[in-house]
Write a protein that holds these residues in place. Sequence first.
Motif: not given
Length: 343
Positions: A80-88
Amino acid sequence: MSILIKYYKPGGFNIALNTIWRCNSTGTDVAVNKIEEDEEFRVLDILKKRQRLQRRVNKRADIQPDRADRMATDQNWGNVWPGPKTFHPSSVPLPLRQGYVPKGQAPPGKKANAELMKVPNFLHLTPPVVKAQCESIKQYCTEWPKLLNSEEAIERHYPVEVITSDYCHASPSIRNPLARIVTLRVKLSTLNLDKHSRDKFIRLVGNRYDEATDLVTITADRCPVRKQNQDYVNYLLTACYHESWNLEEWEREKMEEDMEYYNWDKNPSKRNLVKWYLKTQNQSTDLAEDELTNFDVTQIPNGEEYKVAVSSYMNDGESAETVEKYGEAVRKLLGLPQKKIVE
């Protein structure tokens, strides 16, 4: 074009037969029909118009529930959240809140919250994901040496210790200026130094040497990058080490009165102790100056303790502790009873 032809039969009915001949004159027919329509009034048929206009029914779209509400509790969060990214907000099944509101109100939720999207997050670094990543990089790691099984063994084989710090803070950039600071620590006893070079090394580093722990600590923060500061502390340690071994010409001319510290081996205190010991052993005291200076005081009972006590008294200054140690060393050397402590 239409033509009407009539036929008459004697003694009977009149029969009319219409024979229509069509010619390729479409333009003429359109013009005729247009003239006929212009001559007649248009009829407003309200009833038929109402029948044609059917009532529109607004169909409500089928809105699916939020993705965060449909997530399974045993899902693989790394997918679901594999790496650093903007909050969703729809991808995080947590009731997160962030932001400032007046006193008495709850902070804004995760929906349409710009505060949660401003800063970098670490939602991808969950313990199962970190464990999986560590397992994947094990193939590139080597085994820990079996001989390094204690702190003493590590200090003996790796005496130099380099200390750095990493910081994670809420800002548009993850870089922190404090991360450039590098500290190098090494025990002075692990360096190959003689008495002269040791004393000179201590005077070169100044207050960076701690006599209680025998540690030399060198810190560098003048360069903008950590790698540059690390190279700089290594250079400082190397430069101080080699400079301490250099013996200048003016150092050869130094007398005992010019020394920065009290050297017991070159002072009358040692010569007096050696002569006293030789006299108690009924031996000759007529020795050369070099023989008195190089005499091994370990042959004298309690002579080494007396040497340490006198050196500490002269170098560290007069205090209750140094005076007490000096008195105990003299009593042991002369065979006198120890001082009784009155409670």
